[in-house]
Enzyme design. Structure first.
Site, PDB file in Angstrom:
ATOM      1  N   GLY A 187       2.397   2.167  10.765  1.00  0.00           N
ATOM      2  CA  GLY A 187       3.400   3.224  10.637  1.00  0.00           C
ATOM      3  C   GLY A 187       4.105   3.578  11.933  1.00  0.00           C
ATOM      4  O   GLY A 187       4.790   4.595  12.020  1.00  0.00           O
ATOM      5  N   GLU A 223      -5.759  -4.771  10.395  1.00  0.00           N
ATOM      6  CA  GLU A 223      -4.698  -3.800  10.667  1.00  0.00           C
ATOM      7  C   GLU A 223      -4.992  -3.044  11.962  1.00  0.00           C
ATOM      8  O   GLU A 223      -5.743  -2.057  11.940  1.00  0.00           O
ATOM      9  CB  GLU A 223      -4.592  -2.791   9.524  1.00  0.00           C
ATOM     10  CG  GLU A 223      -4.260  -3.391   8.185  1.00  0.00           C
ATOM     11  CD  GLU A 223      -3.617  -2.379   7.251  1.00  0.00           C
ATOM     12  OE1 GLU A 223      -2.532  -2.678   6.747  1.00  0.00           O
ATOM     13  OE2 GLU A 223      -4.183  -1.295   7.045  1.00  0.00           O
ATOM     14  N   HIS A 236      -9.563   1.599   4.479  1.00  0.00           N
ATOM     15  CA  HIS A 236      -8.312   1.722   5.239  1.00  0.00           C
ATOM     16  C   HIS A 236      -8.539   2.671   6.421  1.00  0.00           C
ATOM     17  O   HIS A 236      -9.283   3.640   6.310  1.00  0.00           O
ATOM     18  CB  HIS A 236      -7.194   2.248   4.335  1.00  0.00           C
ATOM     19  CG  HIS A 236      -5.858   2.164   4.989  1.00  0.00           C
ATOM     20  ND1 HIS A 236      -5.436   3.105   5.907  1.00  0.00           N
ATOM     21  CD2 HIS A 236      -4.862   1.246   4.899  1.00  0.00           C
ATOM     22  CE1 HIS A 236      -4.231   2.753   6.344  1.00  0.00           C
ATOM     23  NE2 HIS A 236      -3.862   1.632   5.740  1.00  0.00           N
ATOM     24  N   SER A 285       3.138  -2.280  10.303  1.00  0.00           N
ATOM     25  CA  SER A 285       4.596  -2.380  10.513  1.00  0.00           C
ATOM     26  C   SER A 285       5.172  -3.741  10.143  1.00  0.00           C
ATOM     27  O   SER A 285       6.091  -4.234  10.794  1.00  0.00           O
ATOM     28  CB  SER A 285       4.957  -2.008  11.956  1.00  0.00           C
ATOM     29  OG  SER A 285       4.585  -0.668  12.230  1.00  0.00           O
ATOM     30  N   GLU A 314      -6.863   4.985   7.600  1.00  0.00           N
ATOM     31  CA  GLU A 314      -6.585   6.399   7.317  1.00  0.00           C
ATOM     32  C   GLU A 314      -7.767   7.053   6.612  1.00  0.00           C
ATOM     33  O   GLU A 314      -8.047   8.236   6.812  1.00  0.00           O
ATOM     34  CB  GLU A 314      -5.291   6.518   6.490  1.00  0.00           C
ATOM     35  CG  GLU A 314      -4.064   6.256   7.353  1.00  0.00           C
ATOM     36  CD  GLU A 314      -2.876   5.671   6.616  1.00  0.00           C
ATOM     37  OE1 GLU A 314      -2.830   5.701   5.376  1.00  0.00           O
ATOM     38  OE2 GLU A 314      -1.964   5.161   7.313  1.00  0.00           O
ATOM     39  N   GLY A 323       2.678  -1.199   4.276  1.00  0.00           N
ATOM     40  CA  GLY A 323       2.766   0.223   3.944  1.00  0.00           C
ATOM     41  C   GLY A 323       4.206   0.640   3.705  1.00  0.00           C
ATOM     42  O   GLY A 323       4.763   0.425   2.622  1.00  0.00           O
ATOM     43  N   GLY A 324       4.835   1.199   4.712  1.00  0.00           N
ATOM     44  CA  GLY A 324       6.192   1.759   4.596  1.00  0.00           C
ATOM     45  C   GLY A 324       7.193   0.832   3.922  1.00  0.00           C
ATOM     46  O   GLY A 324       7.962   1.272   3.051  1.00  0.00           O
ATOM     47  N   ASN A 375       0.875  -1.171   0.000  1.00  0.00           N
ATOM     48  CA  ASN A 375       0.000   0.000   0.000  1.00  0.00           C
ATOM     49  C   ASN A 375       0.910   1.217   0.000  1.00  0.00           C
ATOM     50  O   ASN A 375       1.471   1.568   1.032  1.00  0.00           O
ATOM     51  CB  ASN A 375      -0.898  -0.024   1.249  1.00  0.00           C
ATOM     52  CG  ASN A 375      -1.696   1.265   1.408  1.00  0.00           C
ATOM     53  OD1 ASN A 375      -1.790   2.067   0.486  1.00  0.00           O
ATOM     54  ND2 ASN A 375      -2.278   1.452   2.590  1.00  0.00           N
ATOM     55  N   TRP A 376       1.067   1.825  -1.167  1.00  0.00           N
ATOM     56  CA  TRP A 376       2.013   2.940  -1.286  1.00  0.00           C
ATOM     57  C   TRP A 376       1.487   4.227  -0.650  1.00  0.00           C
ATOM     58  O   TRP A 376       2.218   5.181  -0.507  1.00  0.00           O
ATOM     59  CB  TRP A 376       2.332   3.187  -2.763  1.00  0.00           C
ATOM     60  CG  TRP A 376       3.289   2.202  -3.358  1.00  0.00           C
ATOM     61  CD1 TRP A 376       3.934   1.172  -2.713  1.00  0.00           C
ATOM     62  CD2 TRP A 376       3.737   2.157  -4.724  1.00  0.00           C
ATOM     63  NE1 TRP A 376       4.746   0.502  -3.589  1.00  0.00           N
ATOM     64  CE2 TRP A 376       4.652   1.076  -4.826  1.00  0.00           C
ATOM     65  CE3 TRP A 376       3.471   2.915  -5.868  1.00  0.00           C
ATOM     66  CZ2 TRP A 376       5.282   0.757  -6.027  1.00  0.00           C
ATOM     67  CZ3 TRP A 376       4.099   2.595  -7.058  1.00  0.00           C
ATOM     68  CH2 TRP A 376       4.990   1.521  -7.140  1.00  0.00           C
ATOM     69  N   LYS A 377       0.206   4.265  -0.331  1.00  0.00           N
ATOM     70  CA  LYS A 377      -0.404   5.494   0.210  1.00  0.00           C
ATOM     71  C   LYS A 377      -0.101   6.661  -0.746  1.00  0.00           C
ATOM     72  O   LYS A 377      -0.053   6.442  -1.947  1.00  0.00           O
ATOM     73  CB  LYS A 377       0.087   5.738   1.637  1.00  0.00           C
ATOM     74  CG  LYS A 377      -0.101   4.470   2.509  1.00  0.00           C
ATOM     75  CD  LYS A 377       0.107   4.678   3.965  1.00  0.00           C
ATOM     76  CE  LYS A 377      -0.128   3.350   4.687  1.00  0.00           C
ATOM     77  NZ  LYS A 377      -0.048   3.458   6.134  1.00  0.00           N
TER      78      LYS A 377
HETATM   79  P1  PGA Z   1       2.661   0.196   7.645  1.00  0.00           P
HETATM   80  O1  PGA Z   1       1.221   0.475   7.006  1.00  0.00           O
HETATM   81  O2  PGA Z   1       3.149  -1.109   7.077  1.00  0.00           O
HETATM   82  O3  PGA Z   1       3.522   1.360   7.234  1.00  0.00           O
HETATM   83  O4  PGA Z   1       2.485   0.107   9.126  1.00  0.00           O
HETATM   84  C1  PGA Z   1       0.320  -0.556   6.776  1.00  0.00           C
HETATM   85  C2  PGA Z   1      -0.947   0.004   6.157  1.00  0.00           C
HETATM   86  O5  PGA Z   1      -1.361   1.105   6.537  1.00  0.00           O
HETATM   87  O6  PGA Z   1      -1.570  -0.644   5.290  1.00  0.00           O
END
Ligand code: PGA
Length: 248
Positions: free
Chosen positions: A172, A166, A94, A212, A96, A233-234, A9-11
């Site tokens: 993050g 999640e 998600h 994470s 966010e 994500g990251g 997930n590149w956001k």
């Molecule tokens: P993260 O994000 O791996 O950076 O914790 C995961 C996500 O939000 O899908």
């Protein structure tokens, strides 16, 4: 046996040229995996990513969509629009988006239905906040989110829904749920699905862990009975690191 899906997930990261370069770099690193590999990229990268990923085992997804087919919704993108350029997957709900863009269980449910209408495979996110966890209501929260997300879907659609568990406190932050905690939460989600749709369907639903995930913890998470891969994500922003998670 359920397959394992590792989705990045590149956001709001990566320009088209960076996306093209990333996919060219990732392709040889993941070509032999048995796992499904998905990159969920910003709208502006979708078309370039799909062209670059042609003839590879990398699938491309979006990170959101609107539930209406078309109309006066300035700035929104519909499922039909995504499908028209061969997008295959879409992240829905998600945390966010729930937190910053007022996504609710109701809009999540509508979006999933619209995704299926256009032949997109939804990756549906559920997860509790730290407060909810400390209050001891995490399981109640995530099973309720799951129930409301899947409401009104056919058995076949439920089977084809990918769920990403999640925990919000793990996104993050560098804090991963322990593998046991993650597995127990995912099992609670699966049990809830079994209660409503039956054990056979519940056993075929792919449920990922997210929060994470990195190359150093992916393997131990993937060894757990109910964890069917990861939403990353990251650590999905570097091809080398992401490939190690895919191959873990
Ligand atoms: P993260 O994000 O791996 O950076 O914790 C995961 C996500 O939000 O899908």
């Amino acid at each position: 046996m359920r397959k394992r899906i590792v989705a990045g997930n590149w956001k709001m990261n990566m320009l088209p040229n960076e996306a093209i370069h990333f996919i060219e770099e990732l392709t040889p690193l993941v070509k032999d995996t048995k796992n499904e590999v998905i990159l969920c990229v910003p709208y502006t990268d979708l078309f370039y990513a799909i062209l670059t990923a042609q003839n590879t085992n990398i699938k491309i997804g979006a990170q959101n969509m609107h539930f209406e087919d078309k109309g006066a919704y300035t700035g929104e993108v519909s499922g039909e629009m995504l499908k028209s350029i061969n997008v295959e997957y879409v992240i829905i709900g998600h945390s966010e988006r729930r937190q910053y863009f007022n996504e609710t269980d109701e809009t999540v449910n509508k979006k999933i239905k619209s995704a299926f209408k256009y032949g997109l495979k939804p990756i549906v996110c559920v997860g509790e906040t730290l407060e909810q966890r400390e209050e001891g209501i995490a399981e109640e929260v995530i099973t309720k989110q799951t129930e409301l997300a899947l409401a009104g879907l056919s058995d076949e659609q439920v089977k084809n829904t990918i769920i990403a568990y999640e925990p919000i406190w793990a996104i993050g932050t560098g804090k991963t749920a322990t593998k046991e905690d993650a597995n127990n939460s995912i099992r609670a989600i699966r049990n809830k699905i079994a209660k409503i749709y039956g054990q056979i369907i519940a056993d075929s639903v792919i449920i990922q862990y997210g929060g994470s995930v990195k190359s150093s913890n992916a393997k131990e998470l993937f060894e757990m009975s109910d964890i069917d891969g990861a939403l990353v994500g990251g650590a999905s922003l570097k091809a080398d690191e992401f490939s190690k998670i895919v191959n873990a």
